[in-house]
Write a protein that holds these residues in place. Sequence first.
Motif, short mmCIF file in Angstrom:
data_model
loop_
_atom_site.label_atom_id
_atom_site.label_comp_id
_atom_site.label_asym_id
_atom_site.label_seq_id
_atom_site.Cartn_x
_atom_site.Cartn_y
_atom_site.Cartn_z
N GLU A 23 19.19 39.42 46.04
CA GLU A 23 19.01 38.23 46.88
C GLU A 23 20.32 37.46 47.03
O GLU A 23 20.32 36.31 47.46
CB GLU A 23 17.94 37.32 46.27
N GLU A 106 8.05 37.48 43.68
CA GLU A 106 8.10 36.51 44.78
C GLU A 106 8.01 35.08 44.26
O GLU A 106 8.68 34.17 44.77
CB GLU A 106 6.97 36.77 45.78
N GLU A 107 7.19 34.88 43.22
CA GLU A 107 7.06 33.53 42.67
C GLU A 107 8.34 33.11 41.95
O GLU A 107 8.80 31.97 42.08
CB GLU A 107 5.88 33.44 41.70
N LEU A 109 11.38 34.11 42.62
CA LEU A 109 12.40 33.80 43.63
C LEU A 109 12.14 32.46 44.28
O LEU A 109 13.08 31.69 44.56
CB LEU A 109 12.43 34.92 44.68
N ALA A 110 10.88 32.14 44.53
CA ALA A 110 10.54 30.85 45.13
C ALA A 110 10.91 29.70 44.20
O ALA A 110 11.45 28.67 44.64
CB ALA A 110 9.05 30.80 45.46
#
Length: 225
Positions: A23, A106-107, A109-110
């Motif tokens: 990312e 995903e969590e 990264l959020a």
Amino acid sequence: MKLLLVEDERRMAEAVAEVLRQENYDVDVCYDGESGLDAILSGIYDAVILDVMLPKLDGFSVIRQVRRENVRTPVLMLTAKSELADKVSGLDAGADDYLTKPFMVEELLARVRALCRRNAPAADGRLRAGDLTLDSSTAILSCTLTGQEIRLGEKELHLMEYLIAKQGTIVSREKLALKVWGYESSAEYNNVEVYISFTRKKLAFIGSKMEIKAVRGLGYELRGA
């Protein structure tokens, strides 16, 4: 953005670090609480992911010491524990957020994106100092006085991000080297001088009145001419 991951489970640490690097985060990893504490206290990181159960020094002790030293770097705590009391302990110790293992990528990264936004000095995500505007997403450095702009190289971008964030204060060569090359790099401190020179030329090219001043024996400072 430069992140620190403090996690003693090496397989997990390597997996999480790789996801973050994909990312486009610059990630350093520590595997125990003592080395993690030393790294956080350097002040070079934009955010920290800190496990609770660590050898040598647990995560709660690390975050308490960090806050006692008045280091305000955002910290996300990771733990296998899910009890409310543990979450409360982490937040009371000074953590900014809390994520329980196992978690979805995903969590994570959020949560990391949310932490990094807390350090953003402007709503549009751009960094500003005097007549300079730096868009980290495109590496474009522009001057509001002349309207000129130029794209920075990777190392120049990290240097300017840190100097703008610390504008008005003197930053040592050691901290600049850690910020740009990290703990695992064998880069010598004279590399800092080389890239400072490159960046000064780009400031001159766009006509900025901001300068990177060398302070003998101490380091560098970004300030108006």
